[in-house]
Design a protein around this motif. Structure first.
Motif, PDB file in Angstrom:
ATOM      1  N   GLY A  12       0.458  -1.139  -0.125  1.00  0.00           N
ATOM      2  CA  GLY A  12       0.435  -0.242  -0.215  1.00  0.00           C
ATOM      3  C   GLY A  12       1.170   1.969  -0.327  1.00  0.00           C
ATOM      4  O   GLY A  12       0.081   2.335  -0.279  1.00  0.00           O
ATOM      5  N   LYS A  23       1.019   5.304  -9.621  1.00  0.00           N
ATOM      6  CA  LYS A  23       0.177   4.092  -9.790  1.00  0.00           C
ATOM      7  C   LYS A  23       1.785   2.850 -10.521  1.00  0.00           C
ATOM      8  O   LYS A  23       0.872   1.685  -8.965  1.00  0.00           O
ATOM      9  CB  LYS A  23      -0.349   4.470 -10.876  1.00  0.00           C
ATOM     10  CG  LYS A  23      -1.715   2.709 -11.768  1.00  0.00           C
ATOM     11  CD  LYS A  23      -2.484   3.178 -12.386  1.00  0.00           C
ATOM     12  CE  LYS A  23      -3.169   1.984 -12.874  1.00  0.00           C
ATOM     13  NZ  LYS A  23      -2.761   0.533 -13.338  1.00  0.00           N
ATOM     14  N   TYR A  26       2.901   2.236  -6.951  1.00  0.00           N
ATOM     15  CA  TYR A  26       2.047   1.486  -6.012  1.00  0.00           C
ATOM     16  C   TYR A  26       1.920  -0.128  -6.143  1.00  0.00           C
ATOM     17  O   TYR A  26       1.735  -1.195  -4.978  1.00  0.00           O
ATOM     18  CB  TYR A  26       0.666   1.853  -5.865  1.00  0.00           C
ATOM     19  CG  TYR A  26      -0.807   1.270  -5.492  1.00  0.00           C
ATOM     20  CD1 TYR A  26      -0.340   1.917  -3.530  1.00  0.00           C
ATOM     21  CD2 TYR A  26      -1.389   0.750  -5.873  1.00  0.00           C
ATOM     22  CE1 TYR A  26      -2.287   1.634  -2.910  1.00  0.00           C
ATOM     23  CE2 TYR A  26      -2.880   0.267  -5.383  1.00  0.00           C
ATOM     24  CZ  TYR A  26      -2.260   0.300  -3.576  1.00  0.00           C
ATOM     25  OH  TYR A  26      -4.408  -0.141  -2.782  1.00  0.00           O
ATOM     26  N   GLU A  27       1.671  -1.210  -7.214  1.00  0.00           N
ATOM     27  CA  GLU A  27       1.420  -1.622  -7.751  1.00  0.00           C
ATOM     28  C   GLU A  27       2.897  -2.757  -7.245  1.00  0.00           C
ATOM     29  O   GLU A  27       3.379  -4.176  -7.488  1.00  0.00           O
ATOM     30  CB  GLU A  27       1.575  -1.960  -9.177  1.00  0.00           C
ATOM     31  CG  GLU A  27      -0.483  -1.690  -9.233  1.00  0.00           C
ATOM     32  CD  GLU A  27      -0.860  -2.492  -9.131  1.00  0.00           C
ATOM     33  OE1 GLU A  27      -0.814  -3.548  -8.658  1.00  0.00           O
ATOM     34  OE2 GLU A  27      -2.031  -1.316  -8.955  1.00  0.00           O
ATOM     35  N   SER A  61      -6.851   1.826   2.831  1.00  0.00           N
ATOM     36  CA  SER A  61      -7.592   1.629   1.970  1.00  0.00           C
ATOM     37  C   SER A  61      -8.610   0.454   1.813  1.00  0.00           C
ATOM     38  O   SER A  61      -7.677  -0.851   1.838  1.00  0.00           O
ATOM     39  CB  SER A  61      -7.344   2.422   0.845  1.00  0.00           C
ATOM     40  OG  SER A  61      -6.862   1.487   0.227  1.00  0.00           O
ATOM     41  N   ASP A  63      -8.618  -0.791  -0.654  1.00  0.00           N
ATOM     42  CA  ASP A  63      -7.735  -1.607  -2.120  1.00  0.00           C
ATOM     43  C   ASP A  63      -6.526  -2.365  -1.652  1.00  0.00           C
ATOM     44  O   ASP A  63      -6.590  -3.523  -2.010  1.00  0.00           O
ATOM     45  CB  ASP A  63      -7.673  -0.681  -3.189  1.00  0.00           C
ATOM     46  CG  ASP A  63      -6.828  -1.563  -4.196  1.00  0.00           C
ATOM     47  OD1 ASP A  63      -7.702  -1.832  -4.761  1.00  0.00           O
ATOM     48  OD2 ASP A  63      -5.558  -1.002  -4.734  1.00  0.00           O
ATOM     49  N   ILE A  64      -6.159  -1.728  -0.791  1.00  0.00           N
ATOM     50  CA  ILE A  64      -5.020  -1.807  -0.346  1.00  0.00           C
ATOM     51  C   ILE A  64      -5.170  -3.537   0.672  1.00  0.00           C
ATOM     52  O   ILE A  64      -4.983  -4.368   1.226  1.00  0.00           O
ATOM     53  CB  ILE A  64      -4.205  -1.316   1.103  1.00  0.00           C
ATOM     54  CG1 ILE A  64      -3.638  -0.305  -0.029  1.00  0.00           C
ATOM     55  CG2 ILE A  64      -3.868  -2.127   1.437  1.00  0.00           C
ATOM     56  CD1 ILE A  64      -3.159   1.142   0.890  1.00  0.00           C
ATOM     57  N   SER A  66      -8.376  -5.634   0.802  1.00  0.00           N
ATOM     58  CA  SER A  66      -8.742  -6.776  -0.852  1.00  0.00           C
ATOM     59  C   SER A  66      -7.781  -6.955  -1.066  1.00  0.00           C
ATOM     60  O   SER A  66      -7.313  -8.785  -1.352  1.00  0.00           O
ATOM     61  CB  SER A  66      -9.279  -6.324  -1.207  1.00  0.00           C
ATOM     62  OG  SER A  66      -9.700  -6.497  -2.677  1.00  0.00           O
ATOM     63  N   LYS A  67      -6.401  -6.253  -2.019  1.00  0.00           N
ATOM     64  CA  LYS A  67      -5.429  -6.736  -2.732  1.00  0.00           C
ATOM     65  C   LYS A  67      -4.834  -7.764  -1.541  1.00  0.00           C
ATOM     66  O   LYS A  67      -3.609  -9.188  -1.941  1.00  0.00           O
ATOM     67  CB  LYS A  67      -4.735  -5.759  -2.897  1.00  0.00           C
ATOM     68  CG  LYS A  67      -4.809  -5.357  -4.035  1.00  0.00           C
ATOM     69  CD  LYS A  67      -4.162  -4.298  -4.615  1.00  0.00           C
ATOM     70  CE  LYS A  67      -4.421  -3.428  -5.924  1.00  0.00           C
ATOM     71  NZ  LYS A  67      -4.445  -4.049  -6.942  1.00  0.00           N
TER      72      LYS A  67
END
Length: 388
Positions: A12, A23, A26-27, A61, A63-64, A66-67
């Protein structure tokens, strides 16, 4: 028993820069963890140790989360017995609060241990004939915590200690580091001490090491990390043999640039960068020696590099200020080092502590993390006033 040991995932993490760079970076941290999981699948170890800093920040977040949850589900399926994790300073919870690591624990994806929650009573796990002692992140209590633990260990048993720390040495001024004299207490009492916190691979002592820091899986501080090697450690509790296994990660290109004429520096720099044959995916770290305190527009140079294939460019300046007593009188200065020199003129009682906080304050400010910024700012002022 086969054990894999990684640390400092920093899932994250968000950096500053243009949209494409933010982006991709982050990935990158999720991709690095995916690469680790792919290797774990091949090895099929009994135990996986994660020695702190799973997340880059305490607040994350959806998204963080969930991943991360999906990746840990995959990791857990490839580990025979247990995934053991400890809190690091980045995902460190307060005494009466739970971190998001607790959620992963409740989903049976890992077992997580904290220093600030019943450390002496509860931080213990036995798997087969191995005693695991996951300490967590003791911070400034590191010496006291390790001394207490060393007295409890039975040298006739196989003990593994897990602690979010690295060795305090040289210019390394991070809080929570340990001295070799404290580590020596475990020489005959632990077959393996799993460390973290430092982002480059290291072992101690040189001969027959028992303390291991795998480093981060991805560059967290691109400008200052010493090693380009990223990966994890495979350890066999029967043979006591270890292996550092390297993983793919974002490529960093480090170069020195020497110019001939400051009035023509941009043309010289562009020719220099073109010879690097960059593909648009590399992070470029350039050291430049400034002659006679000449002014150079660093932003223009960064733009030139990024227009010629650099994903991101960091420029380190040489010889603007003098640090130490180098015989040659030269040194590469990062932004943090330049700041420390400026701060030294501010009549602050503890420059090391204040300058370390100053860098974090800047990061919190750039990330619009107002609450954390104000909390750290207050603590920084307290440190300066009390000198402790």
């Amino acid at each position: 028993m086969k054990i894999v040991h990684c640390s400092d995932l920093h899932l994250g993490k968000k950096v500053s820069g243009n949209r494409e760079y933010v982006k991709k970076r982050y990935e990158d941290f999720f991709s690095a963890f995916e690469n680790f999981i792919a290797k774990v699948k091949e090895i099929n170890p009994d135990v996986c140790i994660i020695a702190g800093d799973i997340f880059d920040k305490k607040e994350i977040s959806p998204d963080i989360l969930s991943k991360t949850e999906n990746l840990f589900k995959e990791l857990r399926s490839y580990v025979k017995k247990e995934v053991i994790a400890i809190e690091g300073n980045h995902d460190n919870s307060k005494a009466l609060e739970d971190s998001w690591l607790e959620y992963l624990h409740e989903q049976s994806l890992l077992k997580v241990f904290y220093f600030n929650k019943n450390f002496e009573e509860e931080n213990y796990l036995k798997i087969e004939d191995i005693n695991f002692y996951p300490i967590g992140y003791p911070g400034f209590m590191i010496d006291e915590a390790l001394k207490k633990l060393s007295k409890k260990l039975n040298s006739d048993e196989k003990n593994i200690v897990i602690v979010h720390t690295g060795i305090s040495a040289g210019e390394n001024t991070l809080p929570g580091l340990v001295s070799t004299s404290i580590l020596d207490l475990f020489k005959d009492k632990a077959i393996y001490v799993a460390g973290g916190h430092i982002h480059s691979f290291s072992t101690y002592p040189k001969e027959k090491p028992f303390f291991f820091v795998p480093g981060s899986l991805e560059f967290s501080n691109v400008q200052n990390e010493k090693s380009d090697r990223k990966g994890f450690i495979l350890f066999d509790t029967d043979s006591l043999e270890h292996e550092f296994i390297e993983l793919e990660h974002r490529k960093r290109v480090q170069k020195n640039f020497i110019y001939n004429d400051s009035t023509n520096i941009e043309a010289e720099f562009e020719a220099f960068v073109k010879e690097l044959n960059l593909t648009g995916e590399e992070i470029l770290v350039i050291s430049i020696g400034i002659k006679n305190n000449e002014y150079i527009n660093l932003e223009n140079l960064e733009n030139i590099a990024e227009n010629n294939g650099a994903l991101k460019t960091h420029i380190l300046i040489k010889n603007i200020l003098s640090i130490g007593n180098s015989e040659e009188g030269t040194s590469d200065l990062s932004i943090e080092e330049l700041e420390k020199n400026l701060i030294s003129d501010w009549n602050i009682s503890n420059i090391e502590k204040f300058s370390a906080s100053f860098s974090e304050l800047k990061e919190l400010f750039s990330n619009n993390d107002r609450d954390s910024f104000l909390e750290l700012f207050d603590k920084t002022l307290e440190v300066n006033e009390d000198d402790n």
